[in-house]
Scaffold this active site. Structure first.
Site, short mmCIF file in Angstrom:
data_model
loop_
_atom_site.label_atom_id
_atom_site.label_comp_id
_atom_site.label_asym_id
_atom_site.label_seq_id
_atom_site.Cartn_x
_atom_site.Cartn_y
_atom_site.Cartn_z
N HIS A 97 0.76 -1.07 -0.09
CA HIS A 97 0.08 0.08 -0.03
C HIS A 97 0.98 1.32 -0.04
O HIS A 97 0.36 2.28 0.32
CB HIS A 97 -0.88 0.21 1.16
N GLY A 112 16.27 -4.59 -36.39
CA GLY A 112 16.07 -5.81 -36.69
C GLY A 112 16.79 -6.06 -38.15
O GLY A 112 17.20 -6.87 -38.43
N ARG A 138 -3.99 -9.02 -45.09
CA ARG A 138 -3.51 -9.91 -44.51
C ARG A 138 -2.12 -9.62 -43.90
O ARG A 138 -1.56 -9.82 -42.93
CB ARG A 138 -3.63 -11.14 -45.19
#
Lengths: 587, 587
Positions: free
Chosen positions: B218, B415, B552
């Protein structure tokens, strides 16, 4: 924000090896590629292999285990696994009659799964791919093959895995997966973006105070952004978007997945589910074994998605079939009955045995009138005093909250107000005498106020009530002193605290001492009370200098040094308010 | 931030009713108080009742079900349930030999559970309370009874529930719970605070870039705040704090719970678990059936806690016993073997069948030398060209990332660099001829680069490699054109895209067309390539004007309007870099 990492480039690999280590009782690691089950189902003649980018756990590696998937290939964060990874995962499984690959409809995943399948087919393996396309936000209904795959994938994975477990051949497993995908629809909403490991800034943002409808799990654009709305309206938005796409000739039976994206709390999901369940019930739809939780996340994204998957008898049976994976487990022997039919609220025994609750309402919520009988003016006085206390606490609520936030959760003001409101409501009902009024008020305060202060105020009023039991002797000042002393003693006993521990006792104890001394000196009760309340107010302020007790009854609250105790302050406020009523009693 | 709510005052009540509705197959709602199991264990003679504030789901209501708890009383957010709520939950259960209450050590909870027990005892019910005190940060070891209870509670609840399920009387269930509590230690860390429903500001804050050690669930103060550290150091900090408190005479066997507080992703927990498992293994400790996940949250707090619970044979058996609750399920027939013993990595079949990976490394990671044999200068040319491409892409990595973030996840630059680095590494190994070098480079790129672009570059280089198969005819310009054309055709086939769809094809197709035309016009290859690369660069920039294809192979990317396609841009960069090598070949 990613707070736990050994570096962005190691993140996905570290995650995979940590995961397979934690659940090595289920899984074997395929190094650099994914995970496979330790043992496959004995009756299985088909293998089910999932896959996708990391960052969406438990989707998909969390679903590898008995009755669900045989393996999962895991790419870098938000990046499809490579064909090589997929191939290796498939080859790490014992040969079977065929391999079904099941994954979400994203360009990279489709490419790599296609290439892996081509390679496996070249080796004579019968393999198929079923691409999940549940996200209604990503393309129109007449172009559903172009839709992205999100959390509804689980509905497809689960029934395909159950088909594998019962021994279905690849043709049937593929049929089941395609059928489930055609009958599964999801819609997601986002409240805040997620941050990739190593990145300083979120990948995308959602304007605070707004909701991005249909935003993709990697931040792909959604349909529109709308202002925040109450949970019940959000439930209506989600259900309203999915119901029109119910497949023709459906049986009116669905399962549902309410999925959290990461930072959205489980509590919020349940608040939302309550609204969804009501709306589905109103629409006459049976909900079979819904799941609410984090099943396809996007790192620390805030948001959720609702999936409805329309079941026929076979799909319902497969959805209910046992499964045992790290992140999705289902015990054997579950029957796919509609949960909607079980929503009737059980009347707990406690309510049957005692048909009236602490607020004087019976089990049906009706007030039970008792009448004041021969109650004297002290009953009215107590009612007005409680109302004055409520007014004082309500006015001070923000300040009490601030004081409490120093070392607690900042709800002292709201808890006091809630408890006092319940006490005032209860006091407004008929009561035989002062004692029973105070006892009922204390019980209501304790029940509705909650927390430590609610409990202690309940104990305090209960003690005072016991001290003022109706004995026909009236309520002399010395009797009031004795009753308040009894209340104080009960608080000491229940709270396991002493003066100097920085609690409400630091104000209560001097109050009672001064009240007693003043009354014993012959002062009228109202004057004695006012003076004692003044002392309590000063004592409460002086708690700023106290060091809080460390121990069972209090969290470590070092940082509250220099700030007064909110419980002592609110007690002094209440005593002062009650004193002003005693000084000028109602006509 | 709480984003789903019908108002702060309704939050806990809405949550409770939504929860009991979602899991009505397990639970009955006790209105306004909590939940109880629909049916209790047949052999049970004791009832186990948990309780605490809301905001910590699944702790405690998520653990109500077979083999675990019989009921849970749930207070408002971060507020203890009231004595009345606790009493009602206990009374909603069928009478038994006794009731064990188990809850965390917080002032409010202790008070209200004490009061509820006093009331039940007054009615002749044999009831006991076991207070969980696992948080080592909240008091010293010699004052452990003063400690708060956090996620380690689950280790206590679980064994107590298993004892109930096997038919233990209240004395034994209490004994088990006390034993487990005495042997359970936890330490939590926080990275960011949580926000109460309805609140505009967090309840507390943790300075960005720092970790609050021992902060309570808390926001209760912790031990100290330290700067951020790598996951492996955080693992050492947590393990190092808990191991010194191992109980005397322990068997060296623990179970562990690595708990997420809300906003911390599952992936982060697994990254951390990897480090913890290694350290425990190094310390010679057997870890039995650990659990990693969200088991005791604090709304949307970022952070986690590690629990070690030291097992004897009886506790291990009870920990492994079956359970079936909405949030904690365990299949029957699990054996409490140490997972540490199963950590040995399975060598997947794929690696056995093909002992060399795409980088030319064997299963042990050693390079397998093949030798260049009679490879010609074109092999060196290809190596240098790949290195030049890597240099160009690395330089442009931030810009490519920015372009990709417009409609993607911003990882295109990283990438590409990752894939090219793998390609360059592979190309550096011995290769028989140009074709086998390009094929290996494409496979490595696809595998390590991942995503759509990794796959397509793998396909492209694979096609070129096939077009340049060593046939002793040498590498004429027209053969190179034919090979590049074959690569382009493969990309069209794999990517299901066309010119104008805003993909790398928008640069690749004009490149091949111009290259062919120039070569057919008699231009030398290097000049033709440079000119074609220039056209590709312009075509890539012009993709800013294209509308992305919806479908797609691409997410909805409307927002990329006006911004060039990162795949086309990086392709043009690579073609330009390769062209400069062709123009000035290595000596």
């Amino acid at each position: 924000m990613t707070n736990i990492s050994n570096g962005a480039t190691e993140f996905a690999g570290d995650m995979l090896s940590g995961y397979s280590s934690a659940y090595s009782r289920y899984l074997s690691l395929v190094p650099g590629a994914g995970v496979v089950r330790r043992t496959v189902d004995a009756r299985a003649t088909t293998r089910l292999v999932l896959g996708g980018g990391s960052g969406h756990f438990p989707w998909t590696a969390g679903f590898v285990g008995a009755g669900l998937a045989d393996g999962a290939a895991l790419g870098d964060v938000f990046t499809s696994p490579s064909a090589e990874q997929i191939y290796r995962v498939a080859k790490a499984l014992p040969p079977a009659g065929g391999v079904l690959f099941c994954y979400g409809n994203y360009a990279g995943d489709v490419l790599h799964f296609d290439m892996a399948q081509a390679r496996l087919r070249g080796e004579g393996v019968d393999c198929r791919g079923v691409v999940v396309t549940d996200d209604v936000a990503s393309a129109a209904a007449d172009n559903s093959a172009a839709r992205r795959g999100i959390a509804g994938s689980l509905a497809v994975f689960k029934v395909a895995g159950a088909a594998v477990a019962r021994g279905d051949g690849i043709d049937d497993v593929e049929r089941i997966a395609r059928l489930a995908n055609a009958r599964t629809r999801s819609l997601g909403v986002a409240f805040a973006g997620c941050t990739l490991p190593g990145a300083a800034e979120p990948l995308f943002r959602v304007e605070p105070g707004s909701i991005a409808i249909g935003l993709g799990i990697h931040g792909e654009p959604g349909i529109r952004t709308v202002p925040s709305m109450p949970a019940r309206e959000l439930a209506a938005l989600l259900v309203g978007a999915l119901l029109p796409e119910a497949p023709a000739g459906n049986s009116g039976r669905v399962t549902a997945i309410l999925n959290g994206l990461g930072a959205t709390s489980h509590e919020e999901l349940y608040v939302l589910w309550g609204g969804i369940a009501r709306l589905l019930g109103d629409a006459g739809i049976e909900v079979v074994m819904p799941e609410v939780g984090e099943l396809a996340t996007s790192l620390d994204m805030a948001g959720c998605s609702l999936t409805l998957s329309w079941l026929d008898d076979e799909l319902a049976e497969l959805w209910a079939a046992p499964a045992d994976t790290p992140s999705f487990r289902r015990a054997a022997g579950q029957v796919p009955v509609a949960d909607g039919k079980q929503l009737a609220v059980a009347v707990p025994k406690a309510e049957v045995a005692d048909s009236r609750d602490v607020n004087g309402r019976d089990a049906g919520g009706r007030l039970v009138e008792q009448g004041d009988g021969g109650a004297g003016p002290e009953v009215d006085l107590a009612r007005v005093a409680l109302a004055a206390m409520l007014a004082a606490v309500s006015k001070a609520e923000p300040e009490l909250g601030r004081l409490d936030a120093v070392a607690g959760d900042g709800d002292h003001g709201s808890g006091m107000a809630r408890g006092l409101r319940a006490a005032v409501d209860t006091a407004g009902l008929g009561h035989r005498d002062l004692s029973s009024l105070l006892r009922a008020a204390g019980l209501a305060w304790s029940d509705k106020g909650g927390g430590t202060s609610g409990a202690l105020w309940g104990v305090l009023l209960g003690g005072v009530a016991d001290g003022l039991a109706d004995d026909g002797q009236g309520y002399s000042a010395s009797r009031v002193v004795a009753a308040v002393s009894l209340g104080r003693d009960r608080v000491v006993e229940a709270g396991h605290a002493s003066v100097g521990d920085k609690t409400m006792l630091d104000a209560l104890v001097p109050f009672v001492d001064v009240l007693r001394t003043a009354v014993e000196s012959g002062a009228p009760l109202s004057a004695a009370w006012s003076g004692a309340a003044q002392v309590a107010t000063e004592a409460a302020a002086a708690t700023a200098d106290l060091r809080p007790r460390v121990g069972r009854a209090r969290p470590l609250a070092e940082r509250s040094l220099g700030s007064p105790d909110p419980g002592a302050v609110s007690l002094a406020l209440c005593l002062t308010a009650a004193g002003s009523v005693l000084a000028a009693p109602p006509a």
